[in-house]
Motif scaffolding. Structure first.
Motif, PDB file in Angstrom:
ATOM      1  N   LEU A   1       2.197  -0.480   2.904  1.00  0.00           N
ATOM      2  CA  LEU A   1       1.332   0.602   2.416  1.00  0.00           C
ATOM      3  C   LEU A   1       1.198   1.709   3.473  1.00  0.00           C
ATOM      4  N   ILE A   2       0.898   1.309   4.704  1.00  0.00           N
ATOM      5  CA  ILE A   2       0.686   2.294   5.779  1.00  0.00           C
ATOM      6  C   ILE A   2       1.970   3.083   6.054  1.00  0.00           C
ATOM      7  N   PHE A   3       3.093   2.389   6.148  1.00  0.00           N
ATOM      8  CA  PHE A   3       4.357   3.092   6.431  1.00  0.00           C
ATOM      9  C   PHE A   3       4.680   4.068   5.283  1.00  0.00           C
ATOM     10  N   GLY A   4       4.350   3.653   4.052  1.00  0.00           N
ATOM     11  CA  GLY A   4       4.573   4.536   2.898  1.00  0.00           C
ATOM     12  C   GLY A   4       3.665   5.756   2.967  1.00  0.00           C
ATOM     13  N   ASN A   5       2.404   5.555   3.377  1.00  0.00           N
ATOM     14  CA  ASN A   5       1.442   6.669   3.466  1.00  0.00           C
ATOM     15  C   ASN A   5       1.934   7.780   4.373  1.00  0.00           C
ATOM     16  N   TYR A   6       2.603   7.397   5.460  1.00  0.00           N
ATOM     17  CA  TYR A   6       2.972   8.388   6.478  1.00  0.00           C
ATOM     18  C   TYR A   6       4.468   8.633   6.577  1.00  0.00           C
ATOM     19  N   GLY A   7       5.232   8.001   5.707  1.00  0.00           N
ATOM     20  CA  GLY A   7       6.681   8.230   5.714  1.00  0.00           C
ATOM     21  C   GLY A   7       7.377   7.727   6.966  1.00  0.00           C
ATOM     22  N   PHE A   8       6.831   6.674   7.602  1.00  0.00           N
ATOM     23  CA  PHE A   8       7.542   6.096   8.754  1.00  0.00           C
ATOM     24  C   PHE A   8       8.904   5.584   8.294  1.00  0.00           C
ATOM     25  N   GLU A   9       9.926   5.846   9.081  1.00  0.00           N
ATOM     26  CA  GLU A   9      11.265   5.377   8.697  1.00  0.00           C
ATOM     27  C   GLU A   9      11.539   3.950   9.153  1.00  0.00           C
ATOM     28  N   THR A  10      10.681   3.431  10.027  1.00  0.00           N
ATOM     29  CA  THR A  10      10.826   2.056  10.525  1.00  0.00           C
ATOM     30  C   THR A  10      10.835   1.072   9.355  1.00  0.00           C
ATOM     31  N   GLU A  11      11.785   0.130   9.385  1.00  0.00           N
ATOM     32  CA  GLU A  11      11.870  -0.833   8.283  1.00  0.00           C
ATOM     33  C   GLU A  11      11.013  -2.065   8.560  1.00  0.00           C
ATOM     34  N   VAL A  12      10.365  -2.552   7.513  1.00  0.00           N
ATOM     35  CA  VAL A  12       9.521  -3.747   7.625  1.00  0.00           C
ATOM     36  C   VAL A  12      10.406  -4.971   7.413  1.00  0.00           C
ATOM     37  N   LEU A  13      10.555  -5.743   8.494  1.00  0.00           N
ATOM     38  CA  LEU A  13      11.435  -6.920   8.484  1.00  0.00           C
ATOM     39  C   LEU A  13      10.532  -8.167   8.503  1.00  0.00           C
ATOM     40  N   ALA A  14      10.276  -8.709   7.350  1.00  0.00           N
ATOM     41  CA  ALA A  14       9.376  -9.878   7.272  1.00  0.00           C
ATOM     42  C   ALA A  14      10.052 -11.078   7.929  1.00  0.00           C
ATOM     43  N   ALA A  15       9.374 -11.668   8.930  1.00  0.00           N
ATOM     44  CA  ALA A  15       9.959 -12.782   9.689  1.00  0.00           C
ATOM     45  C   ALA A  15       9.039 -13.986   9.627  1.00  0.00           C
ATOM     46  N   SER A  16       9.543 -15.091  10.195  1.00  0.00           N
ATOM     47  CA  SER A  16       8.790 -16.349  10.166  1.00  0.00           C
ATOM     48  C   SER A  16       8.512 -16.754   8.715  1.00  0.00           C
TER      49      SER A  16
END
Ligand code: G3P
Length: 218
Positions: A153-168
């Motif tokens: 949600l936060i990355f979408g709000n601000y257009g961060f290009e960093t990818e969310v890599l779900a781990a563990s």
């Protein structure tokens, strides 16, 4: 959603790649030790062997925890192969190093993310990926999946290009729920990837189709 495999085992990487569904590999010092890969030269050769098995995106983790040595080690790792993504821990010197790597075009994966603030710091520094560890949060009775949703949600709000890599990721429902939440990547053991194949109605349905074919063609 991209599928990465979370292992340093060459045979497991090959098995997932041969299925045609593998987009990358994540490793960490514990996974390397599990395969008995020790010593600088062996570790470097093992990363190269992993890179030779897959098309792209091989996370290789630095051991250093101070800025100068994170930079030195990360640059050495990046030189092994263009497929290497330098994995850096979520510490102050790590964030600073991610900024430097990013300005030099070296891809990074910020690891050991356990809250949204850490994820934002790494994204602002220019991390290519951030790795929230959802299973380890579940282990301490904290909802790991809700962190994935919050960061997406936060990355979408601000257009961060960093990818969310779900781990563990520990089981199939983790993987499916990460996809529902919009994680860009999930990294998981081979058992979770092959576990997606399974449904008892698939097995019994196939058994019946084959039996009926046999009857008709006896
Ligand atoms: O790559 C790191 C992460 O996936 C660790 O998983 O199962 O040791 O918490 P786990």
């Amino acid at each position: 959603m991209q599928f990465f495999i979370d292992t340093a085992s060459l045979s497991e990487i090959k098995e997932a790649y041969d299925m045609g569904v593998l987009d990358g590999v994540t490793t960490n010092p514990s996974l390397m030790a599990k395969e008995n890969i020790t010593g600088h030269d062996n570790i470097t050769a093992h990363y190269k062997a992993i890179c030779d098995l897959v098309d792209n995106n091989v996370s290789a983790e630095v051991i250093a925890t101070d800025y100068d040595n994170i930079l030195k080690e990360g640059k050495e790792l990046a030189k092994i192969d263009d497929k290497i993504v330098v994995k850096v821990p979520m510490i102050k010197d790590g964030v600073k190093a991610i900024k430097a790597f990013s300005s030099e075009g070296i891809r990074t994966n910020c690891t050991l993310i356990f809250n949204a603030g850490q994820a934002m710091l790494a994204a602002k520094a220019g991390a290519s990926y951030i790795s929230p560890f959802l299973g380890r949060l579940d282990d301490i009775s904290t909802d790991g999946l809700s962190l994935i949703g919050q960061i997406v949600l936060i990355f979408g709000n601000y257009g961060f290009e960093t990818e969310v890599l779900a781990a563990s990721i520990r089981h199939n429902m983790h993987l499916i729920q990460c996809a529902e939440l919009g994680a860009d990547v999930a990294t998981c053991p081979l058992s979770v990837i092959t576990g997606l194949l399974k449904h008892p109605l698939t097995d019994s349905g196939l058994e019946k189709f084959l039996a009926d074919y046999k009857k008709g063609n006896a």
